[in-house]
Each structure stands twice: as C-alpha cells, then as structure tokens.
Write an enzyme that holds these catalytic residues in place. Structure first.
Site, mmCIF file in Angstrom:
data_model
loop_
_atom_site.group_PDB
_atom_site.id
_atom_site.type_symbol
_atom_site.label_atom_id
_atom_site.label_comp_id
_atom_site.label_asym_id
_atom_site.label_seq_id
_atom_site.Cartn_x
_atom_site.Cartn_y
_atom_site.Cartn_z
ATOM 1 N N HIS A 30 1.055 -1.257 -0.024
ATOM 2 C CA HIS A 30 0.021 -0.094 0.134
ATOM 3 C C HIS A 30 0.901 1.259 0.220
ATOM 4 O O HIS A 30 0.610 2.162 -0.648
ATOM 5 C CB HIS A 30 -0.762 -0.143 1.478
ATOM 6 C CG HIS A 30 -2.157 0.761 1.154
ATOM 7 N ND1 HIS A 30 -2.377 1.808 1.856
ATOM 8 C CD2 HIS A 30 -3.049 0.769 0.295
ATOM 9 C CE1 HIS A 30 -3.460 2.388 1.649
ATOM 10 N NE2 HIS A 30 -4.004 1.495 0.574
ATOM 11 N N CYS A 79 -8.637 -1.753 -11.799
ATOM 12 C CA CYS A 79 -8.254 -0.553 -10.846
ATOM 13 C C CYS A 79 -6.783 -1.013 -10.281
ATOM 14 O O CYS A 79 -6.338 -0.031 -9.608
ATOM 15 C CB CYS A 79 -9.283 0.004 -10.032
ATOM 16 S SG CYS A 79 -9.525 -1.160 -8.730
HETATM 17 C C1 PEP Z 1 -6.220 -4.321 -5.717
HETATM 18 O O1 PEP Z 1 -6.290 -5.003 -4.900
HETATM 19 O O2 PEP Z 1 -5.850 -4.510 -6.529
HETATM 20 C C2 PEP Z 1 -6.800 -2.843 -5.261
HETATM 21 C C3 PEP Z 1 -6.821 -1.954 -6.148
HETATM 22 O O3 PEP Z 1 -6.783 -2.437 -4.022
HETATM 23 P P1 PEP Z 1 -5.492 -2.106 -3.271
HETATM 24 O O4 PEP Z 1 -4.209 -2.191 -3.811
HETATM 25 O O5 PEP Z 1 -5.867 -1.012 -2.164
HETATM 26 O O6 PEP Z 1 -5.525 -3.388 -2.007
#
Ligand code: PEP
Ligand code: MG
Length: 764
Positions: A367, A680
């Site tokens: 993250h 995404c």
């Molecule tokens: C993902 O898991 O691809 C996502 C967009 O969420 P995060 O990276 O915030 O877990």
C-alpha cells in the site's frame, strides 16, 4: 535436529546479531561452530565478486596468518567445488580427492576429514563454510544437517553483515572505495540523487541509526536526564506494586535500579558518547553488548534476563527520543530510508520534499508503494541487504526503474544519472501534450482512463491529466491520517471534495479497506495470516457502526452531485453483498428523511480480488451494478504470493499466463451478464499490460495519476488490431518473463521505447 542443537543455533544467531560488523560476526561463527561440533577447524570463505575468488575470511584452527590472505579461484580446490556444485561435500580424506588444493600457509595438512557447505542467499552462493577434523572419517548426517540449517539461518545475517562491513571487507586483497550498489525491487519509477534520512520507529532499539554526536556535552546531558527519568519511573512502579507484589517479586526493580547506578550502565553509555556516538546510538550499543553476553549463558534464568535488559534499554531510549529536538528537516534532496515505512508514516511527512523512498522490506505492490506512486516519488523496496542503520546522511542514488540503490556513488555515476534525470524531464515534457488528448487507438477504439485517488493531490493531478472519473477512491487513506476513526461530518467534508472535483463524472468510492498492510495507527489488528484475515468488507460488516457512518457520510456528500458509486472491497460471498444492500437501503432512507432531500441511489459494485468471485459472476451480477478488478490482490491470491514480501517478489507478476487468461475469461463472463467491468489494480497503469487489457475488451482502466499520460500515449499509438494480435500471441506463452519481454520488444519496435521503464540499464 536435537533441542540442544537448536539451542546452540539460536545462541549463535543471537550473538551474531549483536556483533559489530562482518569480521566480528564471522569470528564468532567459526568459534561457536567449532565448539558446538567439536571439530578441529571451522573456516568461512566468502565470495569476492570483484576478484572472482573465495577469500578465507575467518578460521578457528587454521593458521591465523592465512586469514585474509588465502584465496581460491572460483573453481579451485574443494571450496571451489562446493561453490560450483552448490551442494555439500563430505569427505573422509580430503587430500585424496582430485580437487584438493594445498595451501602450505594454512597448516591444513594436519586435517583429513572435510565437510563443506555452501552458504546460499537468494539462490546465489555467498560463500562456503568448512569444518575439518584430524581423524579421517565421514561426517555424520546429523553434522551435515546441523551445518545446512546453520548456513540457511546465517546466510541472511552474512548478507547483511557483508553489506554493513562492505567498506572493510576484502580490504587485504582489493583496494575498494566505499561505494556500493544494492539490489531491491522497483516500486515507483524514477531517479533521485540525494542524502539519506533514516525513518525509524520509536522506542525500538534495533532500529536506532548510527549517528555521530554533533555536540558531545549536549548528548551527555540528554543521557543524564533520561537516566534520571527512568530511575524515577522505576521507583514509582516499585512503590505502586508494594501492596500487590511480594518483595522478591519486586526484585527486578532493584536490579533495574542497580543497573542504572552511575557506575554501571550509564558509565558505559557515557564512554560510547565520548567516543563520538549520539546518545540513542550509545544506548543501543551498550544494551546490545550486554544482551549478547546474557544470550551466551547456559543458565535459562539468566538468559531470560535478556528481555528485562531490553525493557530497560527501551525505557531509556523512549526518554531520549521524547527529549530529541534534533528532527532533521527534510530538504528537496532527502531520501527517506527505513526498514519498513507505513503509509501513515509516509503521508505524515511533507511529501513534496521527499526525493525518493528506500526500504529494506516490502514489495512493489504494498500500500505504501501505491501511495508513493500516486505521489510520483521514486521508490525502491525490499533492499534486503541494505544496512539501514548505518546510512544516516549518506549520499545515494536511487534508480527506481531498476530497483537499485547506490551509496557513496563516484562522480562519473552521479553525472550519468544527472543526465538521465534531464532525459526524464524531457519525456515528462513530451507527455504533457497527452493531457488534453483522448485515449483512442489509431483505428478508433476509445478507452476511458480513470484515476485512483486517496489524497487530495491525486484529485488535482487526475483532473489536470484529463481523467474521465475516479475509478477507485481508497477511503482508508484519510482514515490513516488521523489518530481516531473520523466522525460522519468529518468524512462528509472529505468525500464532498472528491465528488465535487469530478462533478458530472463518476466517482467510485470504495468502503473502508483496512487489514493486512493497510493499518490504522489507532486500531491494530494482529493476525498471523493477515492477508487472509480480517480485511475489507469482512471487517466493516463486523463493525456496522463504522460502516454505516461511512455510507451515511458518502450519501450526504453526494447530495446535488449524484455522481457517487460505492465499491465493496474483498468480497468473497454473495451474502456479504446482501447484507450491505440491506444496510445501504436503511441508511439511504434515513439520510433522505433527515436531510429532507432526494438522493439518487448510488450504483453498487464489488472488487474482484478474491478468486472465488471469478466463478460466481452470474450470482453477483444479480446483486450489483458493476465490477472492478483489484488485480493487486487478485494476483496475490491466484498466485499464492504475498504482495508485500520481498523474497517472493519475482513470483509476483501481472504477466503471469494464469492472470491474463483469468482476466480474459472474466471479461467474457461479464459481457454474458451484461455487467460493466473495469480494472483498478496497478496492472491497469502499466502501459504494457494496459494494452493487453484493452485488447481483452476492458474499456475502463483506472490508475495512479502518475501513469495516466503514459498509458494514454500507448493507447494513442497502438492500433486495436495490433493489440489483439499481441494478446492472442502472449496468451499462448507459458512464462511471465517471456510475455513481458515480448511486449517490451513490441513497444520498442513501435517507437514507444520511453514507455518501457526498464530500458535504462546502467551498471555501476
Ligand atoms: C487491488 O487489490 O488491486 C486494489 C486496487 O486494491 P488495494 O491495492 O488498495 O488493495
Ligand atoms: Mg485490494
């Protein structure tokens, strides 16, 4: 292994961890191993890459004069054989082996039996550990397994010590300057030249960096005050416990007070300060030294005292840190370096002043890296060998395209990287023309590029770079910036900003997605298997009060704008969505009644992150309006590879054939049920994979604002027909690396070399 051997192993590792630099570690190792195994000789040879040889670095038993002087070419002798074969060599009589090489200066002729074990780190031989005995005899299987376990445990320690002691390593055979390059994992692309500022967690002795005292008397004074406060603290504890603990149970307090006596620990810490260390570093050194001493004791009771000693050290450190006013100011060339840096710790800093981020732990899709990418900060993570504590104020180059970090770089290398920075600026200038263009292929296929947001800066950049909406608003980010759960009104204001900047465009707000590496400073979740644990919707459904206040705030924020979409993270079961729909209906009615306005009901979608969802698209389609692929987590779960673990980062790839095939089938499945689906996760923001997604039929891609222009340029240059051919070809390949290089070649051959981030190979 027997318990005794395990005990010995633990003791050796502890002692080495507390030692000062590589040479001391190796000396401890050979001494301890020869005692534990009752052998006549134990030696360690380390690979000297520059001179392409194994150098005898430490020995118990061989002539001490030969240490640092005897070296073997890579294939030479039995040591070379162990290194070449990458396996154990166990011989009853070494001198009779054809590969035996005799070095008179070692005095080795006395020893007959030979057991050599390779020290492997990340699939590479780092060195060879050898034990020898006078008597000709095979070593037992137990001896082999003891050494193999020891070497496996110690390889990381050696790798780290190797790095810490890099400046004096091999000093007798090569005259090295003290610059060194470390390999990590590219997180967020870019180049930076600057100086390291160490970010370390408070009250953690092991994380305190080495630093010279700027003013010795000031540091002595700080120490005195800290010791005084800890003394008072312990006396208070002692008094408080008088009625609840027996006097012998309170004995620990008097031990602590004796240790704090001016002739005990304080005296030693003062000596370290007078020798030039700052007070926090001095405390760390002295406590480490004592811990190593205690750890060697056979007596269990005394060994247990290690934790008391650590506790005392932490108390002194905490007082020193409280009084520390010397927080370094960040300047525009500050490179933030730490073992682990959380998203919360990052966003608390003045982010516009950070030139780069380097961490010894973590992986490319953590993250923190995603946030760093959104902020456009070059980031390298998982530099496992980086001697973080020793890098304070050290000059460095961060090449976040190649995942390389160079410390004390020579002038020529600095110059070369400065040139590259200039080229980068030029590329960024060229990309500016894509701010106002639409993402349409030369043969007329349009792709909607959305932006992923979290901070306000993402919104500003997203608008500037022509995003057609927000594809993923990570609502946990504002939660991370506070010291408690934000209230409903506080949230409403934040969400309103996001929604109003994209008025008339869709804004997809994801409900709180905490757990695993997304920690809140005020709500710790401790789990052994956190990626599979209490995350996302699993957490919020267990806390309907937190969930409801978020939904209500989102609904209120959307009044008059009507562009809110709600996205649910980490969905596994249909029942989770049903529960949310019930809560949403309730909150929607309540908010309309309270506010006396009509609010458009937001569209509801789920993230496709948990693989099980791939097989229930039909059922989920009956409940939700849209899907969004969270490829970051989906890859983690499909490939069973932790997205935060540097050791397995080479296994994590969005070019894995199974990922591409799964997504291609998913798109078809969504078409069957007439549901929009976008991507995404980070793979939508990599021009190479974005083109493949486009070819699969994904017509909406959402990405970090720092990738929008590059992806748009790629789409504007590659006809859909070509993209489809590329996809058809790579879907037949069986290897992620092959797929990636096939795509890179295509880009390079079609005038898009600057889109391929790894094309700049600079070796130091
Ligand atoms: C993902 O898991 O691809 C996502 C967009 O969420 P995060 O990276 O915030 O877990
Ligand atoms: Mg996710």
């Amino acid at each position: 292994m027997s318990n005794m051997q395990l005990d010995t192993l633990r003791r050796i590792v502890q002692e080495i961890n507390a030692s000062n630099g590589l040479h001391e570690s190796l000396d401890i190792m050979v001494k301890q191993v020869s005692e534990a195994m009752d052998v006549d000789v134990c030696s360690i040879y380390l690979l000297d890459e520059r001179n392409q040889c194994y150098l005898l670095m430490a020995s118990k038993g061989l002539n001490p004069e030969s240490v640092g002087n005897v070296s073997l070419q890579l294939g030479e002798g039995l040591v070379g054989l162990v290194g070449q074969r990458e396996e154990i060599v166990n011989l009853e009589n070494a001198s009779q082996h054809e590969r035996y090489a005799y070095f008179p200066e070692t005095g080795e002729e006395l020893y007959h039996s030979f057991l050599g074990v390779p020290v492997m780190y990340r699939r590479k031989v780092m060195g060879v550990l050898v034990v020898q005995k006078r008597q000709p005899q095979d070593f037992s299987e137990a001896a082999e397994s003891f050494l193999v376990t020891l070497c496996a445990q110690l390889s990381g320690v050696i790798a780290h010590a190797h790095a810490v002691g890099s400046s004096d390593l091999f000093r007798k055979v090569a005259n090295l300057s003290n610059y060194k390059t470390f390999q990590g994992v590219a997180g967020s692309g870019g180049i930076a030249l600057g100086r390291a500022i160490i970010l370390y967690p408070p009250a953690d002795l092991s994380a305190v960096p080495d630093r010279e005292a700027e003013d010795i008397s000031e540091q002595l004074e700080l120490l005195e005050q800290a010791i005084e406060s800890v003394r008072a603290e312990i006396q208070l504890l002692d008094e408080k416990m008088q009625n609840s603990l027996m006097s012998d149970e309170r004995a620990l307090f008097s031990v602590f007070l004796r240790m704090l006596d001016e002739h005990a620990l304080p005296l030693e810490i003062q000596d370290e300060i007078r020798a030039g260390s700052w007070a926090q570093g001095a405390v760390k050194r002295v406590i480490d030294k004592h811990i190593a001493h205690f750890a060697q004791m056979e007596d269990d009771y005394l060994r247990e005292r290690v934790s008391d000693l650590k506790d005392l050290g932490r108390r002194i450190l905490a007082c020193l840190q409280e009084a520390d006013s010397s927080h370094k100011e960040l300047s525009s060339d500050s490179i933030i370096v730490g073992d682990e840096i959380s998203t919360a710790a990052l966003v608390e800093l003045p982010v516009d002043k950070i030139a780069a981020i380097v961490t010894s732990e973590g992986a490319a899709n953590s993250h923190m890296v995603i946030v760093a990418r959104a902020l456009g900060i070059p980031t390298v993570v998982g530099v496992t060998e980086l001697p973080v504590n020793t890098l304070d104020d050290v000059e460095m180059i961060v090449d976040a395209y190649q995942g390389k970090v160079t410390i004390n770089p020579p002038r020529r290398l600095r110059q070369r990287y400065k040139e590259i920075q200039k080229e980068e600026e030029q590329i960024a200038k060229d990309l500016k023309q894509y701010e106002t263009k639409d993402a349409i292929t030369p043969d007329g296929t349009a792709v909607q590029l959305f932006v992923n947001t979290g901070l306000m800066i993402d919104v500003v950049r997203g608008v500037q770079r022509g995003a057609k909406g927000v594809g993923l608003y990570r609502s946990e980010i504002p939660f991370m910036l506070r010291d408690r759960f934000p209230g409903e009104e506080e949230q409403r204001v934040i969400y309103r900003q996001q929604l109003s900047h994209f008025a008339n465009k869709p804004v997809i707000m994801r409900t709180l997605d905490i757990g695993a590496d997304k920690e809140l400073p005020y709500f710790t979740i401790e789990e052994t298997n956190s990626a599979l644990g209490w995350r996302g919707i699993r957490f919020t459904l267990d806390h309907p009060e937190i969930f409801s206040s978020q939904i209500r705030a989102m609904l209120k924020a959307s009044i008059g704008l009507n562009n809110l979409h709600i996205l649910l993270p980490m969905v596994t079961n249909v029942s989770e969505v049903e529960e949310v729909l019930y809560l949403l209906e309730r909150d929607w009615n309540a908010v309309q009644e309270e506010e006396q306005v009509k609010i458009n009901k937001p569209k509801i979608g789920i993230m496709i992150e948990v693989p099980s969802v791939l097989f229930q698209i039909e059922e989920f389609s009956e409940l939700v309006d849209f899907f969004s692929v969270g490829s970051n987590d989906l890859i983690q779960y499909l490939l069973a590879v932790d997205r935060n673990n540097a050791h397995v980062s080479s296994v994590y790839s969005h070019f894995h054939p199974s990922i591409l095939r799964a997504l291609s089938q998913l798109k078809k499945e969504c078409e069957k049920y007439n549901k929009p689906v976008s991507v995404c996760g980070e793979m939508a923001g990599d021009p190479l994979s974005a083109i493949l997604l486009m070819a699969m039929g994904f017509s909406t891609l959402s990405m970090s604002s720092s990738n929008i222009l590059r992806v748009r340029k790629a789409i504007c240059h590659i006809p859909m027909q070509d993209a489809e051919k590329l996809l058809a070809h790579v879907l037949k390949l069986n290897n992620p690396l092959l797929i990636k290089s096939w795509l890179e070649n295509h880009f390079k051959n079609n005038g898009l070399a600057d889109m391929v981030k790894t094309n700049r190979l600079i070796t130091s």
